[in-house]
Design an enzyme around this catalytic site. Structure first.
Site, PDB file in Angstrom:
ATOM      1  N   ASP A   1      -2.337  -1.502   9.810  1.00 45.79           N
ATOM      2  CA  ASP A   1      -2.447  -1.551   8.350  1.00 45.79           C
ATOM      3  C   ASP A   1      -2.954  -2.897   7.834  1.00 45.79           C
ATOM      4  O   ASP A   1      -3.115  -3.072   6.627  1.00 45.79           O
ATOM      5  CB  ASP A   1      -1.068  -1.294   7.709  1.00 45.79           C
ATOM      6  CG  ASP A   1      -0.581   0.127   7.922  1.00 45.79           C
ATOM      7  OD1 ASP A   1      -1.424   1.015   8.160  1.00 45.79           O
ATOM      8  OD2 ASP A   1       0.641   0.349   7.846  1.00 45.79           O
TER       9      ASP A   1
ATOM     10  N   VAL B   1      11.199  -4.168   2.622  1.00 49.35           N
ATOM     11  CA  VAL B   1      11.154  -4.412   4.073  1.00 49.35           C
ATOM     12  C   VAL B   1      11.341  -3.073   4.807  1.00 49.35           C
ATOM     13  O   VAL B   1      12.236  -2.301   4.460  1.00 49.35           O
ATOM     14  CB  VAL B   1      12.276  -5.405   4.462  1.00 49.35           C
ATOM     15  CG1 VAL B   1      12.326  -5.593   5.972  1.00 49.35           C
ATOM     16  CG2 VAL B   1      12.069  -6.741   3.758  1.00 49.35           C
ATOM     17  N   ALA B   2      10.490  -2.821   5.818  1.00 50.44           N
ATOM     18  CA  ALA B   2      10.530  -1.563   6.589  1.00 50.44           C
ATOM     19  C   ALA B   2      10.534  -0.354   5.659  1.00 50.44           C
ATOM     20  O   ALA B   2      11.250   0.622   5.867  1.00 50.44           O
ATOM     21  CB  ALA B   2      11.738  -1.523   7.534  1.00 50.44           C
ATOM     22  N   GLY B   3       9.720  -0.427   4.601  1.00 52.07           N
ATOM     23  CA  GLY B   3       9.735   0.610   3.572  1.00 52.07           C
ATOM     24  C   GLY B   3       8.587   1.591   3.637  1.00 52.07           C
ATOM     25  O   GLY B   3       8.493   2.488   2.816  1.00 52.07           O
ATOM     26  N   GLY B   4       7.669   1.419   4.595  1.00 57.15           N
ATOM     27  CA  GLY B   4       6.494   2.302   4.640  1.00 57.15           C
ATOM     28  C   GLY B   4       5.418   1.853   3.675  1.00 57.15           C
ATOM     29  O   GLY B   4       4.507   2.609   3.334  1.00 57.15           O
ATOM     30  N   MET B   5       5.514   0.601   3.187  1.00 56.00           N
ATOM     31  CA  MET B   5       4.508   0.080   2.256  1.00 56.00           C
ATOM     32  C   MET B   5       3.716  -1.071   2.872  1.00 56.00           C
ATOM     33  O   MET B   5       3.026  -1.819   2.178  1.00 56.00           O
ATOM     34  CB  MET B   5       5.163  -0.374   0.954  1.00 56.00           C
ATOM     35  CG  MET B   5       5.891   0.752   0.256  1.00 56.00           C
ATOM     36  SD  MET B   5       6.382   0.292  -1.409  1.00 56.00           S
ATOM     37  CE  MET B   5       4.899   0.687  -2.322  1.00 56.00           C
ATOM     38  N   ALA B   6       3.828  -1.221   4.188  1.00 52.07           N
ATOM     39  CA  ALA B   6       3.029  -2.192   4.954  1.00 52.07           C
ATOM     40  C   ALA B   6       3.264  -3.639   4.533  1.00 52.07           C
ATOM     41  O   ALA B   6       2.333  -4.444   4.515  1.00 52.07           O
ATOM     42  CB  ALA B   6       1.542  -1.842   4.875  1.00 52.07           C
ATOM     43  N   GLY B   7       4.512  -3.971   4.210  1.00 59.29           N
ATOM     44  CA  GLY B   7       4.835  -5.336   3.788  1.00 59.29           C
ATOM     45  C   GLY B   7       4.553  -6.371   4.872  1.00 59.29           C
ATOM     46  O   GLY B   7       3.963  -7.423   4.594  1.00 59.29           O
TER      47      GLY B   7
ATOM     48  N   LYS C   1       0.849  -1.203   0.000  1.00 60.94           N
ATOM     49  CA  LYS C   1       0.000   0.000   0.000  1.00 60.94           C
ATOM     50  C   LYS C   1       0.879   1.245   0.000  1.00 60.94           C
ATOM     51  O   LYS C   1       2.021   1.222   0.471  1.00 60.94           O
ATOM     52  CB  LYS C   1      -0.943   0.033   1.209  1.00 60.94           C
ATOM     53  CG  LYS C   1      -0.291   0.126   2.598  1.00 60.94           C
ATOM     54  CD  LYS C   1       0.039   1.534   3.038  1.00 60.94           C
ATOM     55  CE  LYS C   1       0.820   1.566   4.352  1.00 60.94           C
ATOM     56  NZ  LYS C   1       1.567   2.802   4.572  1.00 60.94           N
TER      57      LYS C   1
ATOM     58  N   SER D   1       2.471  -6.113   7.345  1.00 60.45           N
ATOM     59  CA  SER D   1       1.016  -6.169   7.523  1.00 60.45           C
ATOM     60  C   SER D   1       0.381  -6.959   6.391  1.00 60.45           C
ATOM     61  O   SER D   1      -0.568  -7.725   6.598  1.00 60.45           O
ATOM     62  CB  SER D   1       0.428  -4.757   7.527  1.00 60.45           C
ATOM     63  OG  SER D   1       1.017  -3.996   8.547  1.00 60.45           O
TER      64      SER D   1
HETATM   65  O1  C5P Z   1      -0.186  -0.875  14.473  1.00 58.32           O
HETATM   66  P1  C5P Z   1       1.261  -1.096  14.152  1.00 58.32           P
HETATM   67  O2  C5P Z   1       1.865  -2.182  14.995  1.00 58.32           O
HETATM   68  O3  C5P Z   1       1.523  -1.273  12.691  1.00 58.32           O
HETATM   69  O4  C5P Z   1       2.010   0.265  14.569  1.00 58.32           O
HETATM   70  C1  C5P Z   1       3.412   0.332  14.732  1.00 58.32           C
HETATM   71  C2  C5P Z   1       3.781   1.564  15.547  1.00 58.32           C
HETATM   72  O5  C5P Z   1       3.557   2.749  14.760  1.00 58.32           O
HETATM   73  C3  C5P Z   1       2.975   1.786  16.814  1.00 58.32           C
HETATM   74  O6  C5P Z   1       3.530   1.087  17.894  1.00 58.32           O
HETATM   75  C4  C5P Z   1       3.080   3.293  17.017  1.00 58.32           C
HETATM   76  O7  C5P Z   1       4.322   3.650  17.588  1.00 58.32           O
HETATM   77  C5  C5P Z   1       3.088   3.810  15.587  1.00 58.32           C
HETATM   78  N1  C5P Z   1       1.731   4.207  15.156  1.00 58.32           N
HETATM   79  C6  C5P Z   1       1.170   5.373  15.655  1.00 58.32           C
HETATM   80  N2  C5P Z   1      -0.100   5.721  15.261  1.00 58.32           N
HETATM   81  C7  C5P Z   1      -0.788   4.970  14.373  1.00 58.32           C
HETATM   82  C8  C5P Z   1      -0.221   3.789  13.836  1.00 58.32           C
HETATM   83  C9  C5P Z   1       1.047   3.437  14.243  1.00 58.32           C
HETATM   84  O8  C5P Z   1       1.780   6.075  16.470  1.00 58.32           O
HETATM   85  N3  C5P Z   1      -2.004   5.360  14.004  1.00 58.32           N
END
Ligand code: C5P
Length: 320
Positions: free
Chosen positions: A155, A114-120, A24, A122
């Site tokens: 995500d 990986v860890a790219g901000g593309m929700a891999g 995404k 998830s």
């Molecule tokens: O939900 P997820 O585990 O993907 O989120 C990872 C981290 O990103 C959270 O622990 C939080 O630090 C941050 N986050 C946030 N607000 C959101 C989603 C994620 O601060 N709405």
């Protein structure tokens, strides 16, 4: 007993189920104040693009997981093969919910950065839910899967859903959005990733340094109307990410790449989610080739890919 009943030895139980799941990007990401639970209230427009991971669930005794690259140039460095992997936790959660043993051998084949901000990560969790549900014959309803997805991560529900959709809350509440088909993207994949919590933290720090108190998050009305129009220039101008300044602060090459892609004629340039992947909306193949060439020769990113969106969420692609 009829001849047909002779053949009936119970429901078909597959040996292996493959699920394909997209990455995404966030066409807009509006981040509100930090909540007491450590998350930020946000409103985002998720958009699924044709960059995929695959999860294969095979019948087995006990739970195991391996990670491998989907293409020769896909990077899987640092992805855990145990309970730290969200796909592993997805299989466990589904088994617990459905009251079955978590008997599955998972293979996660990665192409999403990986860890790219593309929700891999998830995406892999969503794919594992769908694959195990099929393998085990647990037959969960869509809303049950969605609920489990939301418990796994912010995500994950969107990775099930796909398309273009508004995410609210911490991102887990999804409602579909009417968007024109066929947006074309050029995607710059960086060497190394950014940690999502660190980027949110940096966003808070920048805001407090600048004396900014965030308002309630919202989707810019311009984006919603331009999304229906399908006009790349208008959509490009309405793309928006509150986490972008924080991602650029943590990795300044991101800012350079955004400038390069814009100068090369991209209709829009944006950090994807918490970064460091940058995405460029292009208006046709000529513009795509020019942007791709400039990014590729910049020496600032590891790989450049093309993708289109919107595409559907996690889907079974093979059963045997
Ligand atoms: O939900 P997820 O585990 O993907 O989120 C990872 C981290 O990103 C959270 O622990 C939080 O630090 C941050 N986050 C946030 N607000 C959101 C989603 C994620 O601060 N709405």
């Amino acid at each position: 007993m009829t001849a047909l009943e002779d053949w009936d030895d119970g429901p078909f139980r597959p040996e292996a189920v493959t699920v394909r799941v997209p990455a995404k990007i966030n066409l807009s990401l509006s981040v509100g104040p930090l909540r007491v639970d450590g998350y930020h209230e946000l409103v985002t427009v998720f958009h699924a693009v044709s960059l995929y991971d695959e999860v294969i669930a095979r019948a087995a005794r006990g739970l195991s997981l391996t990670v491998e690259p989907l293409r020769r140039d896909s990077d899987v460095g640092g992805v855990p093969e145990d309970e730290r992997n969200l796909a592993w936790r997805a299989a466990l959660l589904l088994a617990e919910h459905a009251g079955v043993e978590p008997d599955v051998r998972l293979t996660v084949r990665k192409d999403i950065p990986v860890a790219g901000g593309m929700a891999g990560g998830s995406a892999d969790a969503a794919a594992a839910l769908v694959a195990c549900d099929h393998l085990w014959g647990t037959g969960l309803r869509r809303d049950e899967l969605h609920d489990l997805a939301g418990r796994l991560g912010s995500d994950v529900p969107f990775a099930l859903h796909g398309g273009t959709a508004i995410g609210t809350g911490r991102g887990e509440h999804i409602s579909p959005v009417l968007a024109a088909a066929g947006m074309e993207w050029v995607i710059a994949v960086m060497d190394g990733g950014l940690s999502t919590p660190k980027v949110f933290e940096a966003c808070d720090l920048l805001r407090s340094r600048d004396g900014v108190t965030p308002d309630a998050p919202q989707v810019h009305p311009d984006l919603m109307s331009t999304l229906r129009s399908g006009d790349a220039e208008l959509i490009g101008a309405a793309l928006y990410n509150d986490l972008q300044p924080a991602a650029v602060e943590l990795m300044p090459e991101i800012g350079e790449l955004l400038d390069l892609g814009t100068a090369a004629g991209a209709a829009g340039a944006l950090v994807s989610g918490s970064g460091p992947t940058t995405v460029f909306l292009v208006d046709g193949p000529v513009s795509a080739a020019e942007v791709e060439e400039q990014l590729r020769t910049s020496g600032l990113c590891r790989a450049v890919r093309r993708a289109r969106g919107p595409v559907p969420g996690a889907q079974v692609s093979n059963v045997r």
